[in-house]
Design a protein around this motif. Structure first.
Motif, PDB file in Angstrom:
ATOM      1  N   GLU A 172      -9.369  -7.096  -5.405  1.00  0.00           N
ATOM      2  CA  GLU A 172      -9.367  -6.310  -3.996  1.00  0.00           C
ATOM      3  C   GLU A 172     -10.454  -7.086  -3.102  1.00  0.00           C
ATOM      4  O   GLU A 172     -11.260  -7.580  -3.511  1.00  0.00           O
ATOM      5  CB  GLU A 172     -10.331  -5.061  -4.290  1.00  0.00           C
TER       6      GLU A 172
ATOM      7  N   ASN B 280      -1.487   5.173   0.452  1.00  0.00           N
ATOM      8  CA  ASN B 280      -2.758   6.092   0.389  1.00  0.00           C
ATOM      9  C   ASN B 280      -2.297   7.329   0.834  1.00  0.00           C
ATOM     10  O   ASN B 280      -1.112   7.409   1.639  1.00  0.00           O
ATOM     11  CB  ASN B 280      -3.722   5.489   1.025  1.00  0.00           C
TER      12      ASN B 280
ATOM     13  N   TYR C  16      -5.606  -6.007  -0.860  1.00  0.00           N
ATOM     14  CA  TYR C  16      -5.739  -6.760  -2.048  1.00  0.00           C
ATOM     15  C   TYR C  16      -5.235  -8.077  -1.721  1.00  0.00           C
ATOM     16  O   TYR C  16      -4.219  -8.439  -0.885  1.00  0.00           O
ATOM     17  CB  TYR C  16      -4.963  -6.114  -3.368  1.00  0.00           C
TER      18      TYR C  16
ATOM     19  N   ARG D  22      -2.637  -1.069  -0.226  1.00  0.00           N
ATOM     20  CA  ARG D  22      -2.330  -0.339  -1.206  1.00  0.00           C
ATOM     21  C   ARG D  22      -1.919   1.094  -0.394  1.00  0.00           C
ATOM     22  O   ARG D  22      -2.207   1.448   0.529  1.00  0.00           O
ATOM     23  CB  ARG D  22      -3.092   0.276  -2.231  1.00  0.00           C
TER      24      ARG D  22
END
Length: 202
Positions: A86, A46, A76, A44
């Motif tokens: 996750e 960030n 993930y 993901r």
């Protein structure tokens, strides 16, 4: 002693501000030594903060070190592992050492480009679907491009982008119908890190 002006050989600069890491991640996954067909992993995006300090070797060339306040990346499952959700989390400290070129332009806009090396230090991990997670540190190549808008001879606003090619290896234990099995993954991260904020030349 005569004051050293910004952008002269021997002068320094610092930059700091918000950073956004846009990962272009993929990865292979193996359980008990066998690659899982169609399995993949993704990271993901960030946000965090990054700081850069640099030294002008000449009026047009500088060397700079960029450090990031350690953000946490969430890993993930993807592909046939999407249902796992996750897999793990990793807190990392990114660092880039680059040689930068500043075209000899006048005016408020001052572009620059750089080429350097990246070192990604994994400082902490957290288990999720994968237990006892360990992620190795990684090294890679970094390209940089940015522009400053000078508010004064010393203060400026800046926008900067760094493309980094880096991979890491991860391992842990995955739950299977036969019990916990060793799991390994080779993660290609390849982020683009966007940074914007304020710089000061001295």
């Amino acid at each position: 002693m005569r004051a050293v002006h910004a952008d002269e050989a021997g002068s320094w600069f610092i930059r700091g501000g918000l950073a956004y890491a846009d990962f272009h991640a993929s990865g292979t996954v193996a359980i008990n030594g066998q690659q899982v067909p169609g399995a993949n992993a993704t990271v993901r995006h960030n946000t965090g903060f990054a700081f850069e300090t640099g030294y002008f070797l000449t009026p047009d060339w500088s060397v700079a070190l960029t450090l990031g306040a350690p953000p946490t990346a969430k890993i993930y499952g993807a592909g046939t592992l999407r249902s796992a959700g996750e897999l793990a989390e990793a807190t990392y400290g990114p660092a880039v050492l680059a040689l930068q070129y500043h075209p000899p332009l006048h005016g408020r806009f001052r572009p620059y480009v750089g080429l350097g090396v990246n070192y990604t230090l994994i400082t902490q991990t957290r288990d999720a679907a994968i237990k006892h997670v360990h992620v190795d540190n990684g090294t890679g190549v970094a390209l940089q491009a940015g522009v400053e808008y000078r508010l004064t001879p010393r203060f400026a606003l800046f926008v900067d982008a760094k493309k980094i090619w880096v991979s890491v290896d991860a391992r842990g234990l995955a739950a299977t119908p036969a019990g916990d099995m060793p799991a390994t993954s080779h993660l290609t991260l390849n982020p683009v890190i966007w940074n914007m904020g304020v710089s000061y030349h001295f």
